[in-house]
Design an enzyme around this catalytic site. Structure first.
Site, PDB file in Angstrom:
ATOM      1  N   ARG A   1     -16.316  35.530  12.559  1.00 19.92           N
ATOM      2  CA  ARG A   1     -17.426  34.580  12.413  1.00 19.92           C
ATOM      3  C   ARG A   1     -17.179  33.704  11.183  1.00 19.92           C
ATOM      4  O   ARG A   1     -17.460  32.521  11.183  1.00 19.92           O
ATOM      5  CB  ARG A   1     -18.748  35.322  12.271  1.00 19.92           C
TER       6      ARG A   1
ATOM      7  N   ASP B   1     -13.208  37.536  17.939  1.00 18.25           N
ATOM      8  CA  ASP B   1     -14.540  37.396  18.531  1.00 18.25           C
ATOM      9  C   ASP B   1     -14.632  35.987  19.097  1.00 18.25           C
ATOM     10  O   ASP B   1     -13.620  35.261  19.120  1.00 18.25           O
ATOM     11  CB  ASP B   1     -15.634  37.668  17.477  1.00 18.25           C
TER      12      ASP B   1
ATOM     13  N   HIS C   1     -17.143  39.060  24.093  1.00 14.67           N
ATOM     14  CA  HIS C   1     -16.833  38.502  22.757  1.00 14.67           C
ATOM     15  C   HIS C   1     -15.431  37.909  22.711  1.00 14.67           C
ATOM     16  O   HIS C   1     -14.753  37.997  21.687  1.00 14.67           O
ATOM     17  CB  HIS C   1     -16.981  39.595  21.682  1.00 14.67           C
TER      18      HIS C   1
ATOM     19  N   ASP D   1     -18.358  45.930  23.387  1.00 10.57           N
ATOM     20  CA  ASP D   1     -19.806  45.724  23.247  1.00 10.57           C
ATOM     21  C   ASP D   1     -20.264  44.449  23.943  1.00 10.57           C
ATOM     22  O   ASP D   1     -19.524  43.478  24.037  1.00 10.57           O
ATOM     23  CB  ASP D   1     -20.186  45.641  21.759  1.00 10.57           C
ATOM     24  N   GLU D   2     -21.495  44.495  24.393  1.00  5.24           N
ATOM     25  CA  GLU D   2     -22.247  43.308  24.828  1.00  5.24           C
ATOM     26  C   GLU D   2     -21.473  42.417  25.793  1.00  5.24           C
ATOM     27  O   GLU D   2     -21.612  41.194  25.747  1.00  5.24           O
ATOM     28  CB  GLU D   2     -22.662  42.487  23.600  1.00  5.24           C
TER      29      GLU D   2
ATOM     30  N   TRP E   1     -23.579  52.235  17.911  1.00  9.03           N
ATOM     31  CA  TRP E   1     -24.217  51.200  17.083  1.00  9.03           C
ATOM     32  C   TRP E   1     -25.631  50.870  17.535  1.00  9.03           C
ATOM     33  O   TRP E   1     -26.463  50.458  16.730  1.00  9.03           O
ATOM     34  CB  TRP E   1     -23.364  49.927  17.056  1.00  9.03           C
TER      35      TRP E   1
ATOM     36  N   TYR F   1     -26.244  48.481   9.351  1.00 11.55           N
ATOM     37  CA  TYR F   1     -25.837  47.083   9.579  1.00 11.55           C
ATOM     38  C   TYR F   1     -26.120  46.270   8.319  1.00 11.55           C
ATOM     39  O   TYR F   1     -27.270  46.073   7.924  1.00 11.55           O
ATOM     40  CB  TYR F   1     -26.528  46.510  10.819  1.00 11.55           C
TER      41      TYR F   1
ATOM     42  N   ASP G   1     -25.584  43.174   7.737  1.00 12.49           N
ATOM     43  CA  ASP G   1     -25.955  41.762   7.882  1.00 12.49           C
ATOM     44  C   ASP G   1     -27.471  41.595   7.953  1.00 12.49           C
ATOM     45  O   ASP G   1     -27.967  40.480   8.000  1.00 12.49           O
ATOM     46  CB  ASP G   1     -25.300  41.141   9.123  1.00 12.49           C
TER      47      ASP G   1
ATOM     48  N   TRP H   1     -21.346  42.127   9.796  1.00 15.99           N
ATOM     49  CA  TRP H   1     -21.120  40.973  10.675  1.00 15.99           C
ATOM     50  C   TRP H   1     -21.374  39.735   9.836  1.00 15.99           C
ATOM     51  O   TRP H   1     -22.292  39.724   9.004  1.00 15.99           O
ATOM     52  CB  TRP H   1     -22.071  41.033  11.880  1.00 15.99           C
ATOM     53  N   THR H   2     -20.570  38.669  10.075  1.00 16.15           N
ATOM     54  CA  THR H   2     -20.603  37.583   9.089  1.00 16.15           C
ATOM     55  C   THR H   2     -21.087  36.235   9.646  1.00 16.15           C
ATOM     56  O   THR H   2     -20.750  35.200   9.098  1.00 16.15           O
ATOM     57  CB  THR H   2     -19.202  37.415   8.458  1.00 16.15           C
ATOM     58  N   GLU H   3     -21.892  36.280  10.706  1.00 14.37           N
ATOM     59  CA  GLU H   3     -22.448  35.018  11.204  1.00 14.37           C
ATOM     60  C   GLU H   3     -23.095  34.233  10.056  1.00 14.37           C
ATOM     61  O   GLU H   3     -22.891  33.035   9.920  1.00 14.37           O
ATOM     62  CB  GLU H   3     -23.529  35.273  12.267  1.00 14.37           C
TER      63      GLU H   3
END
Ligand code: ACM
Length: 633
Positions: free
Chosen positions: A176, A205, A279, A345-346, A412, A437, A439, A483-485
């Site tokens: 990110r 990602d 992702h 994930d996701e 998670w 988490y 973030d 996470w670095t969004e």
């Protein structure tokens, strides 16, 4: 004889008083993570030019660690420990016959005014003992440059120490936002101080592919670059026509080898993550043929996908497995870690449902739904990894449709995925979002940089990785995940990591029986002095007020306030004036907004000095929160 006895009694009396005085000001020993056993003694060892650091062990890694230690000491104190014939000895011993009481990563440390002896079964154990010695010195030892006029004393003490868990990790998302080699090495340096041993590197990602794959050079020529956007993540526009993608970066394989070696020299294993089948937009931007829709995208620079981007690999396409085989062949060679993290994930599966090739594959393999199709994909990756001598680990969605036989699960979405995996006899790394988490907001959200959710310092500290009824042996340990969004700079990365990762370091290292929040917090405040000396950015959100609003139906809003830290006073106003020591002092009772009041201002003080930020919050915002679930903002 009588005189000696009298002197001894006097000495005992004086040292008892001295120890009591130390205890009154918080004691002389402030170790994090808290060791298994600490027996403080009177007296101290003065680290000066008469000290020589010695070992009889020829262990190469130990030699390297001692060099690391003496360079660190010399840089800050100016004292050279590498000379023979000092009158005081700091001796490091690697046991010839293992001391089973301390295991592979444990150590014993004995400090008296004359000598320091550090004993371990392995170089890793000795390295952790060296970290403890550093923490026993005054906080200025953490400075990155020379410090003068400090008495470098170490309290006399007997310590026995070993970790509770063998997997003590921090995850850094470099997709990110890209962090360069020097920044990653600084991150590793910061991990070392708290005895972390696993660096989980989220390398790919939707927002960027960060690892050079020599057989697929387009991946970093194209997939590593997006357009630069600044502002609120999630609101950004995709690349406009003719706009160049110049923001991002990647690590060359040479850089990766250097980082892996850098980490290894500090007893940190680097776990690489290649996040598939979801992702995967950076990979799909480079090779659109690998998705179901084969649509051409640009690398995501921070937009929310609506309609959903097709960022999932097509599990029915053999090219996908050929490409992943090439990628994992190179990844496996670069990283000595026995595991490769495949994400999992996701993954959005909507396009799989519409993809005739996926439907055909599902019919031919007897797969009942797209979850089983995902499981088919993960099982194929398990085989690819096995062929390269690696074990598969993935996020807990890999349980969907059936877990691959040898997979390890990183839980998670709470603890349940981990519990389910452990019940099936699989190994688990626990990283439930609401405890680890990094973030998320770490205190009252209106006083924090924009993000989402909530994970306070005390939430992290209260995390217990082993659920009731689950075999502790299957829980390898845990991590903090960043996470670095919304983390565009290294300085802000530090703010998000510290101090929650200090709390987590203690969760993963220290005995469960020693968990004690007030005691931890007093040690942490001492550690803040070390962070200040090292110019590391850390959040002081734990000093801010927390509001607990409640409203039922047509009832008016009522409110309580609290702080995570004991001993703070809260002052507040309802009339839009600045709350200070002269404002109303909160007494713990339920408050109601006076008629007409639309906001409350509140602030914390300790011993007459402001310590938290002033928080201004409207009644409307509190009403909104009273209807929300815990941790949702
Ligand atoms: C995750 O947070 N999506 C693993």
């Amino acid at each position: 004889m009588r005189k000696i006895k009298k002197n001894i009694l006097l000495l005992l009396f004086v040292s008892t008083i001295a120890l009591q005085t130390m205890a009154a000001d918080g004691g002389r020993i402030h170790l994090i993570p808290e060791p298994v056993s600490v027996k403080e003694q009177s007296g101290e060892f003065l680290l000066d030019k008469n000290v020589s650091l010695t070992t009889k062990s020829g262990d190469k890694q130990l030699q390297q660690s001692l060099k690391w230690f003496s360079q660190k000491i010399q840089k800050t104190t100016g004292i050279d420990l590498n000379h023979a014939g000092g009158t005081k000895k700091m001796t490091v011993v690697i046991n010839q016959r293992a001391d089973t009481s301390i295991g592979k990563e444990g150590y014993k440390l004995s400090v008296s005014p004359e000598n320091i002896t550090l004993t371990a079964n392995t170089a890793a154990g000795a390295f952790y003992g060296l970290q403890t010695i550093i923490q026993l010195l005054p906080p200025d030892i953490a400075a990155k440059t020379a410090v003068n006029n400090v008495n470098w004393t170490i309290p006399s003490v007997e310590i026995t120490d070993y970790p509770r868990f063998g997997w003590r990790g921090l995850m850094l998302d470099v997709s990110r936002h890209f962090f360069n080699k020097q920044e990653v090495e600084s991150f590793i340096d910061e991990m070392v101080k708290y005895k972390y041993n696993t660096f989980h590197w989220h390398l790919t990602d939707d927002q960027g592919w960060r690892i050079e794959i020599k057989s697929l050079p387009e991946l970093t020529q194209k997939g590593a670059w997006s357009v630069k956007r600044t502002g609120r993540w999630g609101t950004f526009l995709p690349a406009l026509a003719n706009e160049k993608s110049t923001y991002g970066g990647f690590y060359t394989q040479e850089e990766i080898k250097e980082i892996v070696k850098y980490a290894q020299d500090r007893y940190i294993t680097v776990l690489p993550e290649i996040d598939v089948p979801g992702h995967s937009l950076a990979l799909i931007t480079t090779y659109p043929g690998l998705s179901s829709t084969k649509k051409q995208y640009s690398v995501n620079s921070g937009w929310r996908t609506s309609p959903q981007d097709d960022n999932s690999l097509d599990p029915s396409n053999e090219e996908v497995y050929k490409t992943l085989d090439k990628i994992f062949t190179e990844v496996a060679k670069l990283f000595p870690c026995p595991y490769i993290h495949i994400g999992g994930d996701e993954a959005y599966k909507g396009y799989w449902e519409k993809n005739p090739a996926c439907q055909k594959l599902m019919a031919s393999k007897g797969l009942k739904n797209v979850e089983e199709l995902q499981s088919y994909f993960v099982k194929r990756l398990e085989k690819i990894l096995q062929s390269k001598g690696k074990k598969l680990i993935g996020w807990d969605e890999i349980l969907q449709g059936g877990l691959a036989p040898s997979a390890t699960v990183m839980s998670w979405r709470g603890m349940n995925g981990g519990i389910e995996a452990a019940k099936q006899g699989h190994q688990v790394v626990m990283t439930p979002w609401d405890y680890v988490y990094l973030d998320l907001y770490q205190g009252e959200p209106s006083a924090e940089p924009d993000t989402y959710g909530l994970c306070k310092l005390s939430d992290s500290y209260n995390f217990e990785p082993v659920p009731t009824g689950i075999d502790e042996k299957l829980i390898l340990g845990g991590q903090g995940n960043l996470w670095t969004e919304s983390v565009p700079t290294y300085r802000h990365m530090e703010y998000m990591i510290w101090p929650r990762s200090i709390a987590l370091a203690e969760v993963y290292w220290s005995p469960k029986t020693k968990k004690n929040w007030p005691d931890f917090f007093s040690r942490l405040e001492y550690d803040f002095a070390r962070l200040d000396a090292a110019d590391i950015n850390y959040a002081k959100s734990c000093y801010n007020v927390t509001f607990k609003p409640s409203k039922h139906g047509s009832e008016d809003l009522s409110l309580t306030m609290s702080t995570e830290v004991a001993g703070l006073d809260i002052y507040y106003t309802f009339d839009s004036t600045v709350p200070d020591l002269h404002a109303a002092k909160y007494d713990g009772s339920v408050l109601n907004f006076p008629t007409g009041a639309t906001q409350i201002y509140a602030v914390t003080y300790r011993n007459g000095k402001q310590i938290g930020k002033q928080i201004n919050i409207t009644k409307d915002e509190l009403i909104k929160r009273s209807a929300a679930e815990r941790h949702v903002y």
